[in-house]
Design an enzyme around this catalytic site. Structure first.
Site, PDB file in Angstrom:
ATOM      1  N   PHE A   1       0.862  -1.181   0.000  1.00 25.41           N
ATOM      2  CA  PHE A   1       0.000   0.000   0.000  1.00 25.41           C
ATOM      3  C   PHE A   1       0.904   1.239   0.000  1.00 25.41           C
ATOM      4  O   PHE A   1       1.888   1.286   0.735  1.00 25.41           O
ATOM      5  CB  PHE A   1      -0.856  -0.029   1.267  1.00 25.41           C
ATOM      6  CG  PHE A   1      -1.936   1.006   1.305  1.00 25.41           C
ATOM      7  CD1 PHE A   1      -3.164   0.781   0.692  1.00 25.41           C
ATOM      8  CD2 PHE A   1      -1.738   2.210   1.950  1.00 25.41           C
ATOM      9  CE1 PHE A   1      -4.163   1.727   0.744  1.00 25.41           C
ATOM     10  CE2 PHE A   1      -2.735   3.174   2.000  1.00 25.41           C
ATOM     11  CZ  PHE A   1      -3.951   2.926   1.391  1.00 25.41           C
TER      12      PHE A   1
ATOM     13  N   ASP B   1       2.144  -6.165   8.063  1.00 26.18           N
ATOM     14  CA  ASP B   1       1.000  -5.271   7.945  1.00 26.18           C
ATOM     15  C   ASP B   1      -0.237  -6.146   7.750  1.00 26.18           C
ATOM     16  O   ASP B   1      -0.327  -6.890   6.772  1.00 26.18           O
ATOM     17  CB  ASP B   1       1.193  -4.314   6.766  1.00 26.18           C
ATOM     18  CG  ASP B   1       0.072  -3.290   6.677  1.00 26.18           C
ATOM     19  OD1 ASP B   1      -1.082  -3.649   6.986  1.00 26.18           O
ATOM     20  OD2 ASP B   1       0.344  -2.145   6.299  1.00 26.18           O
TER      21      ASP B   1
ATOM     22  N   TYR C   1     -10.640  -0.031  10.825  1.00 26.74           N
ATOM     23  CA  TYR C   1     -11.846   0.534  10.184  1.00 26.74           C
ATOM     24  C   TYR C   1     -12.254  -0.235   8.946  1.00 26.74           C
ATOM     25  O   TYR C   1     -13.249   0.069   8.332  1.00 26.74           O
ATOM     26  CB  TYR C   1     -11.643   2.020   9.842  1.00 26.74           C
ATOM     27  CG  TYR C   1     -10.362   2.322   9.079  1.00 26.74           C
ATOM     28  CD1 TYR C   1     -10.262   2.037   7.720  1.00 26.74           C
ATOM     29  CD2 TYR C   1      -9.269   2.873   9.729  1.00 26.74           C
ATOM     30  CE1 TYR C   1      -9.095   2.291   7.031  1.00 26.74           C
ATOM     31  CE2 TYR C   1      -8.091   3.138   9.047  1.00 26.74           C
ATOM     32  CZ  TYR C   1      -8.011   2.840   7.691  1.00 26.74           C
ATOM     33  OH  TYR C   1      -6.847   3.091   7.023  1.00 26.74           O
ATOM     34  N   LYS C   2     -11.472  -1.243   8.555  1.00 23.60           N
ATOM     35  CA  LYS C   2     -11.836  -2.040   7.376  1.00 23.60           C
ATOM     36  C   LYS C   2     -12.750  -3.182   7.839  1.00 23.60           C
ATOM     37  O   LYS C   2     -13.892  -2.949   8.177  1.00 23.60           O
ATOM     38  CB  LYS C   2     -10.571  -2.513   6.668  1.00 23.60           C
ATOM     39  CG  LYS C   2      -9.843  -1.332   6.004  1.00 23.60           C
ATOM     40  CD  LYS C   2      -8.494  -1.680   5.416  1.00 23.60           C
ATOM     41  CE  LYS C   2      -7.887  -0.434   4.773  1.00 23.60           C
ATOM     42  NZ  LYS C   2      -6.435  -0.503   4.642  1.00 23.60           N
TER      43      LYS C   2
ATOM     44  N   ARG D   1     -12.182  -3.547  -7.573  1.00 27.58           N
ATOM     45  CA  ARG D   1     -11.971  -4.330  -6.353  1.00 27.58           C
ATOM     46  C   ARG D   1     -13.293  -4.563  -5.633  1.00 27.58           C
ATOM     47  O   ARG D   1     -14.083  -3.634  -5.469  1.00 27.58           O
ATOM     48  CB  ARG D   1     -11.067  -3.500  -5.440  1.00 27.58           C
ATOM     49  CG  ARG D   1      -9.917  -4.226  -4.832  1.00 27.58           C
ATOM     50  CD  ARG D   1      -8.959  -3.293  -4.128  1.00 27.58           C
ATOM     51  NE  ARG D   1      -9.542  -2.242  -3.309  1.00 27.58           N
ATOM     52  CZ  ARG D   1      -9.051  -1.824  -2.147  1.00 27.58           C
ATOM     53  NH1 ARG D   1      -7.987  -2.411  -1.639  1.00 27.58           N
ATOM     54  NH2 ARG D   1      -9.605  -0.828  -1.487  1.00 27.58           N
TER      55      ARG D   1
HETATM   56  C1  LIG Z   1      -5.721   0.789   4.719  1.00 28.63           C
HETATM   57  C2  LIG Z   1      -4.254   0.660   4.736  1.00 28.63           C
HETATM   58  C3  LIG Z   1      -3.438   1.701   5.227  1.00 28.63           C
HETATM   59  C4  LIG Z   1      -4.046   2.989   5.668  1.00 28.63           C
HETATM   60  O1  LIG Z   1      -3.221   3.753   6.476  1.00 28.63           O
HETATM   61  P1  LIG Z   1      -3.890   4.844   7.428  1.00 28.63           P
HETATM   62  O2  LIG Z   1      -2.747   5.484   8.094  1.00 28.63           O
HETATM   63  O3  LIG Z   1      -4.825   4.110   8.347  1.00 28.63           O
HETATM   64  O4  LIG Z   1      -4.658   5.782   6.547  1.00 28.63           O
HETATM   65  C5  LIG Z   1      -2.066   1.488   5.250  1.00 28.63           C
HETATM   66  N1  LIG Z   1      -1.529   0.329   4.806  1.00 28.63           N
HETATM   67  C6  LIG Z   1      -2.287  -0.669   4.319  1.00 28.63           C
HETATM   68  C7  LIG Z   1      -1.661  -1.935   3.840  1.00 28.63           C
HETATM   69  C8  LIG Z   1      -3.662  -0.524   4.252  1.00 28.63           C
HETATM   70  O5  LIG Z   1      -4.421  -1.518   3.765  1.00 28.63           O
END
Ligand SMILES: *Cc1c(COP(=O)(O)O)cnc(C)c1O
Length: 409
Positions: free
Chosen positions: A130, A200, A223-224, A368
């Site tokens: 990400f 992660d 939050y997911k 997705r």
């Molecule tokens: C959703 C997600 C994030 C989001 O980071 P935030 O700091 O919460 O906005 C980061 N890394 C991954 C792999 C994600 O899926």
């Protein structure tokens, strides 16, 4: 006859009737007329959340005011909330702390791991990670004067390892394709080289069973799939064996050993508490704890079984549409999402959303679909697949209004 043609809506309704976790759907607010396949981005709102947040506002804040730091347990929220998340990743009490955003947490984990491996200049990270993970790796490399070695999703990790590598940061589930890494194997490989492993878990937590045992650090968002609400606190896992030596680079007063002595010097709190930084967003913790009450009743094996069945059904119903499947076809290798490539993926998704099927688009060409097993039904999957078929066969996505990019895609 093609397999998908033998699948009927009535057949899907029968699957729902036999679904052992179908009752959880009643726990969530789900607007009429939409199929929500974005639970991998922002999980649906639990019914109990509004009352829980209202209580935190009107009673804890409104009436009890500052006393609530003690009486409502505000001060301890990072730990008590972390302890509730822990079982979802196979961790024990005192191993997980909730707080900050995922991005900030990645920095805290990287900084702690790098300090535990002085003299090793390299951070290994995944080019497919990400973007925020990659950006934070870049920032940490600059801040701590280290180098980055990027690997591709299928690249041989073993070749990237060596005595110069301090830490490896990888996603367990790839946010674009949904591909799952073998956590135990990768952790063992990384540690055999003397490096530390940070996982992660953003697309894993609440999507499939996770056993973090053996890893050095891990982090994820809530939050997911966990339905903690927009901007809900992230969490960090610190292996018990590192808790004495690992330091929090953001050495704030909430991670101090005796914060109310107001001493001039920083002294880290024992255990995972030292990874707290500053005042916790109490109202966000209230929302997150409401949803964790639901998750405490969930058996992750049932969630995984249904997740596999839902994604399998969706692929079976849509793989004849001529799209390129970006997600592994073998369910063992995928998380709880399905991604397809389409050169006009953006307008395709806009047209789908207009017809009530909410997924998202990830540049350059991925559409997705996330499958949150607690509130998604088999009939929803059936309807979503039919809508996708209609959007493609009638080329509804060609309408000019679907071409213009919105701020958030
Ligand atoms: C959703 C997600 C994030 C989001 O980071 P935030 O700091 O919460 O906005 C980061 N890394 C991954 C792999 C994600 O899926």
């Amino acid at each position: 006859m093609m397999g998908y043609m033998s699948i009927t809506r009535a057949g899907c309704a029968a699957l729902d009737a036999a679904d052992p976790i179908s009752d959880f759907r009643d726990e969530f607010v789900l607007p009429d007329g939409i199929v929500y396949l974005l639970g991998n981005s922002l999980g649906a709102l639990p019914r109990r959340t509004a009352a829980r947040v209202a209580h935190a506002v009107t009673a804890e804040w409104g009436q009890d005011l500052g006393a609530s730091w003690n009486t409502a347990g505000w001060w301890d929220l990072p730990q008590t909330t972390g302890d509730r998340i822990a079982p979802l990743i196979g961790a024990g009490p005192g191993e997980v702390l909730a707080g900050d955003s995922t991005s900030v947490t990645i920095f805290k984990a990287l900084a702690a791991a790098l300090a535990l491996r002085p003299g090793r200049p390299v951070i290994v990270s995944d080019v497919e990670n990400f973007p925020s993970d990659q950006y934070v790796v870049q920032g940490a490399a600059q801040a701590f004067d280290r180098e980055i070695r990027e690997i591709g999703p299928d690249a041989d990790l073993a070749n990237a390892l060596g005595p110069d590598v301090a830490v490896v940061l990888l996603s367990h589930v790839n946010y674009r394709t949904g591909a799952v890494r073998n956590m135990a194997e990768v952790t063992a490989l990384v540690q055999a080289s003397g490096a530390l492993m940070i996982w992660d878990l953003c697309h894993s937590t609440g999507a499939l069973p996770v056993d973090i045992t053996g890893a050095d650090f891990a982090l994820g968002c809530t939050y997911k799939y966990l339905n903690g609400g927009p901007g809900a606190p992230a969490y960090i896992y610190v292996a018990p064996r590192h808790q004495k030596a690992a330091r929090n680079v953001i050495s704030g007063w909430h991670g101090h050993a005796s914060p109310f002595d107001f001493e001039p010097g920083y002294e880290p709190a024992p255990g995972v508490r030292r990874f707290a930084v500053g005042s916790p967003p109490v109202l966000s913790y209230a929302a997150l704890n409401a949803s964790l009450e639901i998750w405490e009743k969930v058996d992750m094996r049932s969630v995984r079984a249904k997740s596999v069945a839902l994604t399998e059904l969706f692929i079976e119903l849509t793989e004849h549409l001529g799209l390129e499947l970006a997600t592994p076809r073998d369910p063992v290798e995928r998380g709880s999402q399905v991604s397809y490539r389409h050169p006009d993926g953006y307008p395709v998704m806009r047209a789908l959303i207009d017809m009530g099927v909410h997924g998202d688009f990830r540049a350059p060409d991925l559409i997705r679909f996330g499958f949150a097993p607690l509130y998604l039904r088999y009939v929803d999957v059936y309807d979503a697949a039919n809508t996708l078929a209609e959007v493609l066969s009638k080329e509804l996505w060609r309408e000019p209004r679907y071409q213009r990019r919105l701020t958030v895609t």
